[in-house]
Design a protein around this motif. Structure first.
Motif, PDB file in Angstrom:
ATOM      1  N   SER A  23     -48.172  93.254 -46.401  1.00 21.69           N
ATOM      2  CA  SER A  23     -47.955  92.881 -47.718  1.00 21.69           C
ATOM      3  C   SER A  23     -48.247  92.287 -48.071  1.00 21.69           C
ATOM      4  CB  SER A  23     -46.049  93.103 -47.546  1.00 21.69           C
ATOM      5  OG  SER A  23     -45.664  93.032 -49.258  1.00 21.69           O
ATOM      6  N   ASP A  24     -47.499  90.803 -47.055  1.00 24.07           N
ATOM      7  CA  ASP A  24     -48.896  89.710 -47.694  1.00 24.07           C
ATOM      8  C   ASP A  24     -50.663  90.379 -47.863  1.00 24.07           C
ATOM      9  OD1 ASP A  24     -46.687  88.301 -47.823  1.00 24.07           O
ATOM     10  OD2 ASP A  24     -47.188  87.577 -45.550  1.00 24.07           O
ATOM     11  N   VAL A  25     -50.935  90.820 -46.584  1.00 25.72           N
ATOM     12  CA  VAL A  25     -52.744  91.110 -46.986  1.00 25.72           C
ATOM     13  C   VAL A  25     -52.591  91.639 -48.035  1.00 25.72           C
ATOM     14  CG1 VAL A  25     -54.141  92.951 -45.845  1.00 25.72           C
ATOM     15  CG2 VAL A  25     -52.582  91.684 -44.574  1.00 25.72           C
ATOM     16  N   VAL A  26     -51.564  92.932 -48.524  1.00 27.64           N
ATOM     17  CA  VAL A  26     -51.412  94.239 -49.588  1.00 27.64           C
ATOM     18  C   VAL A  26     -51.972  92.771 -51.100  1.00 27.64           C
ATOM     19  CG1 VAL A  26     -50.978  95.965 -51.299  1.00 27.64           C
ATOM     20  CG2 VAL A  26     -51.289  95.716 -48.719  1.00 27.64           C
ATOM     21  N   ALA A  27     -51.232  91.811 -51.372  1.00 30.27           N
ATOM     22  CA  ALA A  27     -51.238  91.214 -52.311  1.00 30.27           C
ATOM     23  C   ALA A  27     -52.209  89.888 -52.264  1.00 30.27           C
ATOM     24  CB  ALA A  27     -49.691  90.453 -52.448  1.00 30.27           C
ATOM     25  N   ARG A  28     -52.833  89.477 -51.152  1.00 29.75           N
ATOM     26  CA  ARG A  28     -53.962  89.046 -51.268  1.00 29.75           C
ATOM     27  C   ARG A  28     -54.977  90.110 -51.771  1.00 29.75           C
ATOM     28  NH1 ARG A  28     -52.849  86.800 -46.277  1.00 29.75           N
ATOM     29  NH2 ARG A  28     -53.860  88.015 -45.057  1.00 29.75           N
ATOM     30  N   GLN A  29     -54.777  90.924 -51.347  1.00 32.07           N
ATOM     31  CA  GLN A  29     -56.346  92.306 -50.978  1.00 32.07           C
ATOM     32  C   GLN A  29     -56.771  92.183 -52.989  1.00 32.07           C
ATOM     33  OE1 GLN A  29     -56.039  95.255 -48.907  1.00 32.07           O
ATOM     34  NE2 GLN A  29     -57.306  94.086 -47.078  1.00 32.07           N
ATOM     35  N   GLU A  30     -54.710  92.632 -53.932  1.00 32.18           N
ATOM     36  CA  GLU A  30     -54.876  92.922 -54.816  1.00 32.18           C
ATOM     37  C   GLU A  30     -55.528  91.546 -56.235  1.00 32.18           C
ATOM     38  OE1 GLU A  30     -51.182  93.587 -57.882  1.00 32.18           O
ATOM     39  OE2 GLU A  30     -50.869  92.723 -56.313  1.00 32.18           O
ATOM     40  N   ASN A  31     -55.094  90.314 -55.503  1.00 28.36           N
ATOM     41  CA  ASN A  31     -56.028  89.494 -56.102  1.00 28.36           C
ATOM     42  C   ASN A  31     -56.866  89.112 -56.584  1.00 28.36           C
ATOM     43  OD1 ASN A  31     -53.494  88.343 -56.811  1.00 28.36           O
ATOM     44  ND2 ASN A  31     -52.581  86.713 -55.103  1.00 28.36           N
ATOM     45  N   GLU A  32     -57.505  89.508 -54.988  1.00 35.41           N
ATOM     46  CA  GLU A  32     -59.211  89.659 -54.779  1.00 35.41           C
ATOM     47  C   GLU A  32     -59.744  90.737 -56.040  1.00 35.41           C
ATOM     48  OE1 GLU A  32     -62.808  89.350 -51.540  1.00 35.41           O
ATOM     49  OE2 GLU A  32     -60.322  88.685 -50.807  1.00 35.41           O
ATOM     50  N   ILE A  33     -59.495  91.894 -55.289  1.00 35.66           N
ATOM     51  CA  ILE A  33     -59.588  92.752 -56.634  1.00 35.66           C
ATOM     52  C   ILE A  33     -59.710  92.333 -58.231  1.00 35.66           C
ATOM     53  CG2 ILE A  33     -59.371  95.279 -57.371  1.00 35.66           C
ATOM     54  CD1 ILE A  33     -58.263  95.745 -54.417  1.00 35.66           C
ATOM     55  N   SER A  34     -58.588  91.955 -58.643  1.00 37.60           N
ATOM     56  CA  SER A  34     -58.247  91.823 -59.738  1.00 37.60           C
ATOM     57  C   SER A  34     -59.876  90.196 -59.933  1.00 37.60           C
ATOM     58  CB  SER A  34     -57.356  91.049 -59.517  1.00 37.60           C
ATOM     59  OG  SER A  34     -57.693  90.209 -61.556  1.00 37.60           O
ATOM     60  N   LEU A  35     -60.190  89.445 -59.075  1.00 38.69           N
ATOM     61  CA  LEU A  35     -60.849  88.401 -59.289  1.00 38.69           C
ATOM     62  C   LEU A  35     -62.292  89.217 -59.173  1.00 38.69           C
ATOM     63  CD1 LEU A  35     -61.775  85.275 -59.770  1.00 38.69           C
ATOM     64  CD2 LEU A  35     -61.972  85.319 -57.225  1.00 38.69           C
TER      65      LEU A  35
END
Length: 68
Positions: A23-35
């Protein structure tokens, strides 16, 4: 029976920890994709502005290049 219960509890604890980590990995990836999506949008806008400044036509993101 107690040994089986202990093994199951350990497996559940391990799986719970794995789910939390994922879940932590997915949250970080979501932020990175948005950026990265925002950066790509900005770069496309800059590229279109430069193209217009040099007398060309701006390519829209959904247009195919003329050679297609």
């Amino acid at each position: 029976m107690s040994n089986t219960l202990t093994i199951l509890e350990e497996q559940i604890a391990h799986l719970t920890r794995t789910v939390e980590d994922l879940s932590d990995v997915v949250a970080r990836q979501e932020n990175e994709i948005s950026l990265l999506t925002n950066r790509v949008r900005m770069l496309m806008e800059r590229s279109a502005e430069r193209e217009l400044e040099h007398g060309g036509q701006a390519m829209l993101a959904d247009q195919k290049p003329p050679h297609w």
